[in-house]
Design a protein around this motif. Structure first.
Motif: not given
Length: 468
Positions: A275-286, A359-366, A332-339
């Motif tokens: 049940d994965y929905k999205d990916c990104t690659y940063k600093d050698g990590l998926l 609507e979009y719900r946007i969350y931030e974390f490092d 850092g990264l953003l996590l976004i819910w598409r409603i």
């Protein structure tokens, strides 16, 4: 290949009407780039008494000839449509354009474009709508015809396509470079079925997952039907540790992960979760967003054994939603819910199937895993979401984009690949008040394959042999 892309992205027969515009653009940028006044630039011209403020009467014979290094520096500031036009004006500009590309010095980040197909063009033609110019260009792509393929992703200028044998290719629509990915029969859940002559005839598709085991007996699919069940979304990430590219595939059953490096002969499965929905690659990590468990996972793909970690739990508030993980320009990264609050995917007979992003719900974390913080405003940034690699860009760097807006295309799993419908959930959403508007006329594009964002890129991969 280069001449192919130049001829196909632009209508070269119309270049004459753009020469004045191009020359004005070039010499308007030159003083700013070098810190000179227009009059001081005359020392660079081999033709004396040439006015830098070009008029409609300017001809190629009166163009000032700037030194190649200065001309290349100016060209490096142009977006790809203007760059390709400039390279077609005269022999010296063509030489500067070719040198800029061959030396790898053209690295300007491009404004995303909308790639789509149209029933009014040929089966091998894709259209590229430029947000910067508000116009479309036609591109003839290598076979098989683009209108017979599914589009399951775009990253770093590459489309990930699935043909009518359910095989995957990377295609750069600007350079026409095409690279075959490992065969679909090397995915964990797929086995080939051959006929009496040993030719591939059908596919056997197993429904087992690493987390849930087998919940149904295998299904048999024709060669062109498997793609509608198997493929969901794909990404292309540069791997700086090896100098190669990693392709990550979200696939069924239950949207699991597999990956391969360009040049590999098989896909590597990443169980046990799904049940994965999205990916990104940063600093050698998926980084992969897993909505079923409400978690964000990291995978270290650099060693002989892949390691996985859970770095954060994700709040889930809505039943009908999609999720994205995006690298923020400020770190850092953003996590976004598409409603989708306005939707009907199981209508009564005769009623319409539809869903509308509200609507979009946007969350931030490092990346260190700090507390999740909801963001109500992106200020001077914009989002590009859909079946592309999710992007967050600074509006100041892209004057044609509107700050605090989301540019989105339809990536609903019901219709992305096989199912065709007259509705596509696409547009621009204002995060201030959640109002939305159409981006382009719906009459421009056909519904299959699904339109998607792509960031044009002139660089070639040159890591594997090209496909047919």
């Amino acid at each position: 290949m280069e001449s192919c892309s130049v001829a196909r992205i632009m209508s070269l027969g119309k270049l004459a009407i753009h020469r004045t515009y191009l020359c004005t653009l070039i010499f308007r940028n030159l003083p700013k780039m070098l810190g000179f006044t227009p009059s001081s630039l005359k020392k660079f011209c081999k033709v004396e008494h040439v006015e830098l403020q070009l008029t409609k009467k300017t001809t190629l014979g009166t163009l000032p000839e700037l030194p190649p290094d200065i001309l290349m520096g100016i060209f490096a500031t142009l977006e790809i449509p203007d760059l390709v036009r400039a390279g077609s004006v005269c022999s010296s500009w063509r030489s500067a354009y070719t040198s800029l590309r061959s030396l790898g010095q053209y690295n300007l980040q491009q404004t995303p474009c909308l790639l789509y197909t149209s029933e009014s063009t040929g089966e091998s033609v894709a259209c590229l709508y430029s947000l910067a110019e508000k116009r479309s260009y036609k591109l003839t792509l290598p076979g098989p015809p683009i209108r017979t393929r599914c589009l399951i992703g775009s990253s770093h200028g590459w489309l990930v396509t699935v043909d009518d044998r359910s095989e995957m290719h990377l295609v750069n629509p600007i350079t026409c470079e095409q690279i075959a990915l490992p065969s679909v029969i090397t995915i964990e859940q797929v086995n080939p079925i051959v006929d009496e002559y040993g030719a591939l005839h059908k596919y056997e598709f197993s429904w087992h997952t690493g987390a849930h085991g087998v919940y149904s007996s295998p299904s048999i699919f024709a060669l062109d039907k498997l793609r509608h069940e198997l493929h969901y979304k794909a990404f292309v990430f540069p791997d700086t540790s090896t100098g190669s590219y990693i392709v990550v595939l979200i696939h069924n059953p239950m949207r699991q992960l597999s990956f391969a490096r360009v040049g590999d002969d098989k896909w590597t499965w990443l169980p046990p979760y799904d049940d994965y929905k999205d990916c990104t690659y940063k600093d050698g990590l998926l980084y992969a967003a897993c909505t079923y468990k409400g978690e964000l996972h990291t995978f270290d793909l650099s060693g002989p054994v892949v390691t996985r970690k859970t770095i954060i739990s994700i709040p889930r508030e809505y039943e009908c939603e999609y999720m994205y993980v995006v690298q923020a320009p400020w770190g850092g990264l953003l996590l976004i819910w598409r409603i989708f609050e306005d939707h009907n995917v199981e209508p009564e007979p005769g009623a319409s199937v539809f869903w509308n992003t509200t609507e979009y719900r946007i969350y931030e974390f490092d990346a260190a895993g700090s507390e999740l913080k909801e963001i109500n405003c992106l200020r001077d940034h914009v989002l590009f979401l859909g079946h592309n690699q999710s992007l967050c860009l600074g509006a100041e760097e892209y004057p044609c984009l509107r700050a605090n807006h989301v540019y989105f295309t339809d990536d609903n799993s019901l219709w992305t690949c096989g199912l065709k419908n007259d509705h596509r959930d696409m547009g621009v959403l204002n995060l201030d008040d959640n109002s939305r508007e159409d981006l382009v006329s719906r009459q421009l594009w056909s519904n299959f394959p699904a339109p998607m964002w792509i960031t044009p890129d002139l660089r070639k991969m040159n890591l594997a042999s090209e496909g047919d």
